[in-house]
Design an enzyme around this catalytic site. Structure first.
Site, mmCIF file in Angstrom:
data_model
loop_
_atom_site.group_PDB
_atom_site.id
_atom_site.type_symbol
_atom_site.label_atom_id
_atom_site.label_comp_id
_atom_site.label_asym_id
_atom_site.label_seq_id
_atom_site.Cartn_x
_atom_site.Cartn_y
_atom_site.Cartn_z
ATOM 1 N N LYS A 84 0.860 -1.191 0.000
ATOM 2 C CA LYS A 84 0.000 0.000 0.000
ATOM 3 C C LYS A 84 0.894 1.238 0.000
ATOM 4 O O LYS A 84 1.749 1.396 0.888
ATOM 5 C CB LYS A 84 -0.815 0.012 1.286
ATOM 6 C CG LYS A 84 -2.295 -0.070 1.074
ATOM 7 C CD LYS A 84 -2.936 -0.059 2.447
ATOM 8 C CE LYS A 84 -4.393 0.103 2.376
ATOM 9 N NZ LYS A 84 -4.971 0.218 3.713
ATOM 10 N N ILE A 85 0.662 2.105 -0.976
ATOM 11 C CA ILE A 85 1.470 3.322 -1.087
ATOM 12 C C ILE A 85 0.527 4.510 -1.256
ATOM 13 O O ILE A 85 -0.380 4.467 -2.100
ATOM 14 C CB ILE A 85 2.434 3.234 -2.299
ATOM 15 C CG1 ILE A 85 3.359 2.019 -2.131
ATOM 16 C CG2 ILE A 85 3.232 4.514 -2.464
ATOM 17 C CD1 ILE A 85 4.422 1.883 -3.185
#
Ligand code: E4P
Length: 217
Positions: A84-85
């Site tokens: 997750k970014i």
């Protein structure tokens, strides 16, 4: 549409997976903290051993280089891990590089169609529009989900849309109607989806009548 659990709570994940309808998990640093985990790696590996589907794990570095280093290390923890970014300059740079290395990315903290399009162009596997947080500030969160789904369809992007920041069962209904590929939901919302007062009354009445029919009533 797939359902993921939005939690790092192992008991909740076990219970949800047992129901047979949960095919993934999303976590974030706040959820990990809330669940009381201090060892992030152990938490993620335990979750992956239970759910055996995509498990989103968030990086906390603020610079692209740090995000990439973190992501590459986390990606080795389990084949199920998705990184997750957050959508920001550094995040966009990192996700573009990581996607080319075949590391799956989930664009988090997505609040606009432009951010979702950038994520798809960067090769992200998932984008997560935060429905509840948009609703909180008077924007139409599920309207954004529908717009993203429609644009991705139009241009043939393979990026899947995860309706995130889900707060109640009506959000799940709206996510399904908007064409979200996935809704990631708190465990409490899953139980709310299962239960209906008329079902509860109906089960009790059928039991009562079956006992009467057997001469036990
Ligand atoms: C999504 O992946 C996030 O973990 C989550 O949905 C955030 O939800 P919140 O707005 O309830 O914190």
């Amino acid at each position: 549409m797939h359902l993921y659990l939005d939690t790092a709570d192992i008991d909740q994940i076990r219970k949800g997976v047992k129901l047979g309808v949960v095919s993934g998990v999303t976590t974030n640093p706040s959820l990990v903290y809330k669940a009381g985990w201090t060892d992030y790696k152990s938490a993620v590996q335990e979750i992956c051993s239970i759910v055996k589907g995509p498990v989103s794990v968030e990086v906390v570095s603020q610079e692209a280089k740090g995000m990439m280093e973190e992501a590459r290390a986390i990606a080795k923890w389990s084949e199920h891990v998705v990184i997750k970014i957050p959508m920001c300059d550094a995040g966009l740079e990192a996700m573009s590089v990581l996607s080319k290395e075949n590391i799956r990315v989930n664009v988090t903290l997505c609040f606009s169609l432009n951010q979702a399009l950038l994520g798809a162009l960067a090769g992200a596997s998932y984008v997560s529009p935060f429905v509840g947080r948009l609703d909180d500030v008077g924007h139409d969160g599920m309207g954004l989900v529908a717009e993203i789904v429609s644009c991705f369809d139009r241009y043939g992007f393979g990026t899947q849309v995860i309706a995130a920041s889900i707060r109640h069962p009506l959000h799940c209904i709206a996510a399904a109607k908007a064409g979200a590929h996935i809704a990631t939901i708190p465990y409490g919302v899953l139980t709310q989806m299962v239960n209906h007062p008329l079902t509860t009354v109906g089960i009790a009445r059928f039991l009562e009548d079956s006992q009467k029919a057997a001469g036990k009533g």
